[in-house]
Design a protein around this motif. Structure first.
Motif, mmCIF file in Angstrom:
data_model
loop_
_atom_site.group_PDB
_atom_site.id
_atom_site.type_symbol
_atom_site.label_atom_id
_atom_site.label_comp_id
_atom_site.label_asym_id
_atom_site.label_seq_id
_atom_site.Cartn_x
_atom_site.Cartn_y
_atom_site.Cartn_z
ATOM 1 N N LEU A 88 -13.571 -4.065 -47.082
ATOM 2 C CA LEU A 88 -14.204 -3.317 -48.159
ATOM 3 C C LEU A 88 -15.066 -4.230 -49.023
ATOM 4 N N LEU A 89 -16.114 -3.656 -49.544
ATOM 5 C CA LEU A 89 -17.040 -4.364 -50.421
ATOM 6 C C LEU A 89 -16.996 -3.703 -51.794
ATOM 7 N N PHE A 90 -16.953 -4.502 -52.829
ATOM 8 C CA PHE A 90 -16.897 -3.997 -54.203
ATOM 9 C C PHE A 90 -18.204 -4.310 -54.920
ATOM 10 N N GLU A 91 -18.798 -3.281 -55.487
ATOM 11 C CA GLU A 91 -20.022 -3.441 -56.278
ATOM 12 C C GLU A 91 -19.801 -2.821 -57.657
ATOM 13 N N ILE A 92 -20.378 -3.448 -58.684
ATOM 14 C CA ILE A 92 -20.339 -2.886 -60.046
ATOM 15 C C ILE A 92 -21.787 -2.784 -60.518
ATOM 16 N N PRO A 93 -22.457 -1.672 -60.203
ATOM 17 C CA PRO A 93 -23.895 -1.559 -60.474
ATOM 18 C C PRO A 93 -24.248 -1.213 -61.908
ATOM 19 N N SER A 94 -23.307 -0.593 -62.625
ATOM 20 C CA SER A 94 -23.666 -0.130 -63.973
ATOM 21 C C SER A 94 -22.439 -0.034 -64.865
ATOM 22 N N TYR A 108 -16.690 0.236 -66.588
ATOM 23 C CA TYR A 108 -17.399 -0.391 -65.475
ATOM 24 C C TYR A 108 -17.346 0.528 -64.256
ATOM 25 N N LYS A 109 -18.493 0.865 -63.731
ATOM 26 C CA LYS A 109 -18.572 1.711 -62.542
ATOM 27 C C LYS A 109 -18.398 0.847 -61.297
ATOM 28 N N ILE A 110 -17.361 1.138 -60.520
ATOM 29 C CA ILE A 110 -17.044 0.351 -59.326
ATOM 30 C C ILE A 110 -17.314 1.204 -58.086
ATOM 31 N N ILE A 111 -18.155 0.696 -57.211
ATOM 32 C CA ILE A 111 -18.420 1.362 -55.935
ATOM 33 C C ILE A 111 -17.715 0.570 -54.834
ATOM 34 N N ILE A 112 -16.915 1.288 -54.039
ATOM 35 C CA ILE A 112 -16.144 0.652 -52.972
ATOM 36 C C ILE A 112 -16.619 1.233 -51.647
ATOM 37 N N LEU A 113 -17.099 0.384 -50.779
ATOM 38 C CA LEU A 113 -17.599 0.869 -49.494
ATOM 39 C C LEU A 113 -17.183 -0.056 -48.368
ATOM 40 N N ASP A 175 -16.654 -10.403 -58.491
ATOM 41 C CA ASP A 175 -16.083 -11.555 -57.791
ATOM 42 C C ASP A 175 -14.555 -11.521 -57.833
ATOM 43 N N TYR A 176 -14.022 -11.061 -58.949
ATOM 44 C CA TYR A 176 -12.572 -10.972 -59.119
ATOM 45 C C TYR A 176 -11.965 -10.032 -58.082
ATOM 46 N N LEU A 177 -12.526 -8.836 -57.931
ATOM 47 C CA LEU A 177 -12.024 -7.867 -56.961
ATOM 48 C C LEU A 177 -12.199 -8.370 -55.529
ATOM 49 N N ARG A 178 -13.328 -9.001 -55.265
ATOM 50 C CA ARG A 178 -13.572 -9.544 -53.929
ATOM 51 C C ARG A 178 -12.533 -10.595 -53.571
ATOM 52 N N LEU A 179 -12.209 -11.456 -54.527
ATOM 53 C CA LEU A 179 -11.239 -12.516 -54.280
ATOM 54 C C LEU A 179 -9.835 -11.942 -54.079
ATOM 55 N N LEU A 180 -9.461 -10.965 -54.905
ATOM 56 C CA LEU A 180 -8.150 -10.336 -54.754
ATOM 57 C C LEU A 180 -8.023 -9.677 -53.386
ATOM 58 N N TYR A 181 -9.077 -8.982 -52.981
ATOM 59 C CA TYR A 181 -9.027 -8.260 -51.704
ATOM 60 C C TYR A 181 -8.966 -9.220 -50.515
ATOM 61 N N SER A 182 -9.459 -10.423 -50.689
ATOM 62 C CA SER A 182 -9.447 -11.401 -49.592
ATOM 63 C C SER A 182 -8.047 -11.926 -49.308
ATOM 64 N N MET A 183 -7.110 -11.717 -50.243
ATOM 65 C CA MET A 183 -5.741 -12.196 -50.062
ATOM 66 C C MET A 183 -4.860 -11.062 -49.554
ATOM 67 N N LYS A 184 -4.310 -11.235 -48.358
ATOM 68 C CA LYS A 184 -3.621 -10.162 -47.647
ATOM 69 C C LYS A 184 -2.496 -9.522 -48.460
ATOM 70 N N TYR A 185 -1.611 -10.330 -49.011
ATOM 71 C CA TYR A 185 -0.456 -9.770 -49.706
ATOM 72 C C TYR A 185 -0.857 -9.035 -50.976
ATOM 73 N N ILE A 186 -1.930 -9.480 -51.593
ATOM 74 C CA ILE A 186 -2.386 -8.809 -52.819
ATOM 75 C C ILE A 186 -3.070 -7.489 -52.489
ATOM 76 N N ARG A 187 -3.950 -7.488 -51.493
ATOM 77 C CA ARG A 187 -4.650 -6.235 -51.184
ATOM 78 C C ARG A 187 -3.696 -5.159 -50.657
ATOM 79 N N ARG A 188 -2.552 -5.578 -50.106
ATOM 80 C CA ARG A 188 -1.572 -4.610 -49.616
ATOM 81 C C ARG A 188 -0.549 -4.225 -50.686
ATOM 82 N N SER A 189 -0.609 -4.874 -51.820
ATOM 83 C CA SER A 189 0.409 -4.638 -52.848
ATOM 84 C C SER A 189 0.193 -3.305 -53.555
ATOM 85 N N LYS A 190 1.280 -2.733 -54.005
ATOM 86 C CA LYS A 190 1.225 -1.466 -54.722
ATOM 87 C C LYS A 190 0.430 -1.608 -56.020
#
Length: 328
Positions: A88-94, A108-113, A175-190
């Motif tokens: 997944l890619l996280f964008e904050i355009p506006s 903050y508007k977050i687009i996830i694609l 960048d924060y969301l991208r980094l969190l998502y790159s870590m397996k245990y964090i992106r799978r966490s509740k």
């Protein structure tokens, strides 16, 4: 067992089952009377450190011994698809500034694609600084080692609403969301999944409890795509949302759509017949199948089979279960 080993094991098992099927010389009529039963026990270890109320749905998976060869093949095909991680890619355009009588904050508007191809089902959510701050605090409690090198943007005493500060935070949160998502245990966490889906689900279930089924359905249909991507390794996790969609469609007198989403939920519960949604879902699907002229007898047989194996207990209806979800 890591992801590659998991996929290899499943591929080998699927090939074995295929050989069983192709070697069968039973005629079509004989197959209907004596459908072969595959008794295979395979435990799939989930790398999920979370111990929440979704754990019963993500517990050890094992194909049901009463599944036919065809059903078993379909089950392992679905499991094989789960091995493919969706990136997944996280964008904050506006952003937008919200002012109430006693408060003022930035949304903050977050687009996830999904990356790698054109994504027509992108998800759009909004979060404020305090939501990010709460997420960071919660993750630090559980993943302190993983979070050591994660930088969180600090709140300033003044100037929080200047264009410069807002733009800096847009980039920092991306960048924060991208980094969190790159870590397996964090992106799978509740905690991480809740940050991205819980506010919308709470709103949807609030509408459902209030009888606003059209509004609830609209929100649920928007959020389930994101939920499905985030819980790719645990498909049972989205069963409550699928069942809430069934309830909405049923109360809006859309039996065909209710049945469609009910089938999606049942396919995820095929080897989880002890799940709290399994029997209420079957009881809802039987009259829907009858109304639509579909096969309701097989659903009835599954219900009777379950009842003969279990002690009689109080079973909530599907709607009663749905209205109990996400109560604040």
């Amino acid at each position: 067992m890591d992801q590659d080993s998991h996929c290899t094991a499943e591929r080998e098992l699927l090939e074995a089952v295929s050989r069983i099927t192709t070697s069968s010389t039973t005629s079509p009529s004989d197959e209907e009377e004596n459908q072969p039963k595959a008794e295979i026990s395979c435990q799939v270890r989930k790398e999920n450190p979370e111990k929440d109320d979704t754990q019963d749905s993500s517990a050890t998976l094992s194909p049901n011994s009463s599944m036919t060869t065809k059903e078993l093949q379909e089950y392992w095909r679905n499991e094989k698809r789960q091995c493919k991680q969706i990136k997944l890619l996280f964008e904050i355009p506006s952003t937008r500034i919200v002012e109430h009588h006693l408060s003022k904050y930035v949304m903050y508007k977050i687009i996830i694609l999904q990356t790698g191809s054109f994504d027509s089902n992108k998800s759009v959510i909004e979060r404020r600084y305090s939501d990010f701050e709460k997420l960071n605090r919660n993750l630090l409690e559980e993943f302190s080692e993983e979070m050591e090198d994660v930088t969180f943007p600090k709140k300033s005493l003044t100037g929080n609403f200047t264009e410069e500060i807002i733009n800096e935070r847009k980039l920092a949160f991306k960048d924060y969301l991208r980094l969190l998502y790159s870590m397996k245990y964090i992106r799978r966490s509740k905690k991480f999944i809740d940050f991205l889906t819980r506010p919308e689900l709470q709103e949807a279930y609030g509408c459902l409890r209030g009888g606003q089924y059209t509004k609830a359905l609209e929100i649920l249909l928007e959020v389930i795509g994101l939920q499905e991507r985030l819980t790719r390794g645990n498909p049972v996790a989205i069963v409550p949302t699928l069942c809430a969609i069934v309830v909405c469609h049923k109360d809006l007198e859309n039996p065909a759509s209710a049945f469609e989403y009910g089938e999606k939920a049942l396919s995820r519960l095929r080897v989880h017949t002890s799940h709290r949604y399994y029997i209420p879902l079957l009881e809802t699907m039987i009259p829907l199948a009858y109304e639509l002229g579909k096969d309701f007898l097989s659903l009835q047989e599954k219900l009777e089979e379950w009842k003969t194996k279990k002690d009689p207990i109080r079973i909530f209806t599907l709607k009663e279960l749905a209205v109990r979800e996400y109560v604040r």
